[in-house]
Design an enzyme around this catalytic site. Structure first.
Site, PDB file in Angstrom:
ATOM      1  N   ILE A 195      12.632 -47.066  12.010  1.00  0.00           N
ATOM      2  CA  ILE A 195      11.930 -48.085  11.157  1.00  0.00           C
ATOM      3  C   ILE A 195      12.059 -49.547  11.767  1.00  0.00           C
ATOM      4  O   ILE A 195      11.149 -50.427  11.671  1.00  0.00           O
ATOM      5  CB  ILE A 195      13.289 -48.049  10.009  1.00  0.00           C
ATOM      6  N   ASP A 203      23.650 -55.849  21.388  1.00  0.00           N
ATOM      7  CA  ASP A 203      24.588 -55.191  20.410  1.00  0.00           C
ATOM      8  C   ASP A 203      25.018 -56.100  19.240  1.00  0.00           C
ATOM      9  O   ASP A 203      25.654 -56.951  19.389  1.00  0.00           O
ATOM     10  CB  ASP A 203      25.891 -54.652  21.521  1.00  0.00           C
ATOM     11  N   TYR A 233      28.725 -43.723   4.586  1.00  0.00           N
ATOM     12  CA  TYR A 233      27.445 -44.500   4.518  1.00  0.00           C
ATOM     13  C   TYR A 233      27.201 -45.441   3.269  1.00  0.00           C
ATOM     14  O   TYR A 233      26.573 -46.157   3.241  1.00  0.00           O
ATOM     15  CB  TYR A 233      26.612 -43.309   4.964  1.00  0.00           C
ATOM     16  N   LYS A 281      26.325 -49.067   2.654  1.00  0.00           N
ATOM     17  CA  LYS A 281      24.963 -49.668   2.372  1.00  0.00           C
ATOM     18  C   LYS A 281      24.895 -50.232   1.002  1.00  0.00           C
ATOM     19  O   LYS A 281      24.411 -51.063   0.895  1.00  0.00           O
ATOM     20  CB  LYS A 281      24.032 -48.555   2.256  1.00  0.00           C
TER      21      LYS A 281
HETATM   22  N1  LIG Z   1      15.934 -42.589   8.586  1.00  0.00           N
HETATM   23  C1  LIG Z   1      16.418 -42.534   7.467  1.00  0.00           C
HETATM   24  O1  LIG Z   1      16.132 -41.558   6.671  1.00  0.00           O
HETATM   25  C2  LIG Z   1      17.012 -43.656   6.532  1.00  0.00           C
HETATM   26  C3  LIG Z   1      17.257 -43.830   5.134  1.00  0.00           C
HETATM   27  C4  LIG Z   1      17.659 -44.912   4.544  1.00  0.00           C
HETATM   28  C5  LIG Z   1      18.125 -46.008   5.387  1.00  0.00           C
HETATM   29  N2  LIG Z   1      17.715 -45.844   6.701  1.00  0.00           N
HETATM   30  C6  LIG Z   1      18.284 -47.230   7.595  1.00  0.00           C
HETATM   31  O2  LIG Z   1      17.372 -47.499   8.469  1.00  0.00           O
HETATM   32  C7  LIG Z   1      17.756 -48.116   9.426  1.00  0.00           C
HETATM   33  C8  LIG Z   1      17.002 -47.718  10.973  1.00  0.00           C
HETATM   34  O3  LIG Z   1      17.186 -46.424  10.825  1.00  0.00           O
HETATM   35  P1  LIG Z   1      16.334 -45.303  11.351  1.00  0.00           P
HETATM   36  O4  LIG Z   1      16.545 -43.773  11.155  1.00  0.00           O
HETATM   37  O5  LIG Z   1      14.685 -45.590  11.196  1.00  0.00           O
HETATM   38  O6  LIG Z   1      16.541 -45.471  13.054  1.00  0.00           O
HETATM   39  P2  LIG Z   1      17.563 -44.644  14.089  1.00  0.00           P
HETATM   40  O7  LIG Z   1      18.913 -44.540  13.291  1.00  0.00           O
HETATM   41  O8  LIG Z   1      16.668 -43.551  14.444  1.00  0.00           O
HETATM   42  O9  LIG Z   1      17.571 -45.824  15.088  1.00  0.00           O
HETATM   43  C9  LIG Z   1      18.624 -46.876  14.959  1.00  0.00           C
HETATM   44  C10 LIG Z   1      18.478 -47.805  16.209  1.00  0.00           C
HETATM   45  O10 LIG Z   1      19.415 -48.746  16.014  1.00  0.00           O
HETATM   46  C11 LIG Z   1      19.971 -49.076  17.324  1.00  0.00           C
HETATM   47  N3  LIG Z   1      21.322 -49.318  17.460  1.00  0.00           N
HETATM   48  C12 LIG Z   1      22.428 -48.502  16.948  1.00  0.00           C
HETATM   49  N4  LIG Z   1      23.719 -49.507  17.014  1.00  0.00           N
HETATM   50  C13 LIG Z   1      23.167 -50.869  17.346  1.00  0.00           C
HETATM   51  C14 LIG Z   1      24.118 -51.836  17.667  1.00  0.00           C
HETATM   52  N5  LIG Z   1      25.157 -51.867  17.539  1.00  0.00           N
HETATM   53  N6  LIG Z   1      23.052 -53.079  17.845  1.00  0.00           N
HETATM   54  C15 LIG Z   1      21.919 -52.997  18.290  1.00  0.00           C
HETATM   55  N7  LIG Z   1      21.240 -51.775  18.047  1.00  0.00           N
HETATM   56  C16 LIG Z   1      21.598 -50.694  17.579  1.00  0.00           C
HETATM   57  C17 LIG Z   1      19.588 -47.727  18.299  1.00  0.00           C
HETATM   58  O11 LIG Z   1      19.751 -47.847  19.432  1.00  0.00           O
HETATM   59  C18 LIG Z   1      18.410 -47.090  17.525  1.00  0.00           C
HETATM   60  O12 LIG Z   1      17.532 -47.869  18.295  1.00  0.00           O
HETATM   61  C19 LIG Z   1      19.433 -47.859   9.517  1.00  0.00           C
HETATM   62  O13 LIG Z   1      20.131 -48.965   8.909  1.00  0.00           O
HETATM   63  C20 LIG Z   1      19.142 -46.594   8.495  1.00  0.00           C
HETATM   64  O14 LIG Z   1      20.723 -46.658   7.848  1.00  0.00           O
HETATM   65  C21 LIG Z   1      17.396 -44.996   7.529  1.00  0.00           C
END
Ligand SMILES: NC(=O)c1ccc[n+]([C@@H]2O[C@H](COP(=O)([O-])OP(=O)(O)OC[C@H]3O[C@@H](n4cnc5c(N)ncnc54)[C@H](O)[C@@H]3O)[C@@H](O)[C@H]2O)c1
Length: 247
Positions: free
Chosen positions: A19, A60, A149, A153
């Site tokens: 995302i 980070d 989680y 959230k």
């Molecule tokens: N994918 C889903 O189904 C979903 C659903 C609801 C919410 N979300 C939320 O959307 C957001 C993105 O999720 P996603 O699944 O699209 O991506 P992802 O989980 O595949 O990628 C997460 C990214 O965050 C980076 N990251 C992790 N820890 C970090 C830190 N401490 N500092 C900087 N960067 C860091 C990672 O390197 C990675 O690039 C998250 O907050 C997740 O909880 C995702």
């Protein structure tokens, strides 16, 4: 036709994949100057190769000193998009204190650090917009095996409302987006790591009323709206983008 985010400077966290990346690209395509950060240098390098005009920086978001140092050299930031998050699987009984601390740090403290470091700049500018990525698994809905989680959230939604209330008079908006299950690299990892990946994938899809996962681009489209001047009367809200899972 003018682009919706022309002349805006936007800071994105977790921009390396999923995302965060889709949103950084959508902001860029709408004319914004994007500062893309992530903890993963490799994925940032790929983003830079694909979009040379996006600035990338390894950050980070849970490292307070690094966040403060990076943000202190920024001249203006119109929008902060906080996308860092981690999914821990299990009930409260499978959540050790270290899991609690890790998820709290990554999912909530990172946003606290980022917002706190950027708000003084926005106050000085007399304008700003913060968008936090929450989840449908939160105060909106309980899901099995998403204890810490969903807890963290839910905190993101509370953090969003608190900031919105405190800074509304300073022309700063703060909103969150609550995605349903979205195809992303970490979602694929969760499927692959389950005991039966084929069944796990079917289960994820079956719980989505639309019978499919969302795409990162569908979340990014809402982020573009919230970041744009179309949303200037919108603050303190959480927009569910979840294919109907929280109905
Ligand atoms: N994918 C889903 O189904 C979903 C659903 C609801 C919410 N979300 C939320 O959307 C957001 C993105 O999720 P996603 O699944 O699209 O991506 P992802 O989980 O595949 O990628 C997460 C990214 O965050 C980076 N990251 C992790 N820890 C970090 C830190 N401490 N500092 C900087 N960067 C860091 C990672 O390197 C990675 O690039 C998250 O907050 C997740 O909880 C995702």
């Amino acid at each position: 036709m003018s682009k919706r985010l022309e002349n805006k400077k936007i800071l994105v966290t977790a921009a390396g994949q999923g995302i965060g990346k889709a949103t950084a690209v959508a902001f860029h395509n709408e004319g914004a100057k994007v500062f893309a950060t992530d903890i993963n240098e490799k994925t940032l390098k790929t983003l830079k190769q694909e979009y040379p005009n996006i600035d990338v920086y390894k950050l980070d978001s849970t490292n307070k000193a690094a966040v403060e140092e990076y943000c202190s050299q920024l001249i203006t930031i119109d929008v902060l998009f906080n996308a860092v998050g981690f999914v821990h699987h299990g009930t409260i009984l499978e959540c050790d204190e270290k899991d609690w601390d890790f998820s709290s740090n990554v999912n909530v403290k990172s946003m606290y650090f980022m917002c706190k470091a950027i708000l003084p700049l926005m106050i000085k500018q007399k304008s700003g917009c913060i968008i936090n990525v929450a989840s449908c698994a939160s105060s909106l809905k309980g899901f099995p095996n998403r204890f810490v989680y969903g807890t963290t959230k839910g905190a993101v939604i509370g953090l969003t409302k608190a900031i919105a209330a405190d800074f509304v008079k300073q022309n700063i908006r703060c909103n969150s987006i609550a995605p349903g299950t979205v195809f992303s690299p970490s979602w694929q990892d969760r499927v692959n790591q389950s005991p039966d990946p084929v069944q796990a994938k079917k289960d994820f899809i079956a719980r989505q009323p639309m019978g499919r996962l969302g795409t990162a681009e569908e979340i990014a489209a809402v982020a573009v709206y919230l970041a744009s001047d179309d949303a200037t009367f919108t603050t303190g809200t959480t927009i569910s983008v979840d294919g109907g899972i929280s109905i």
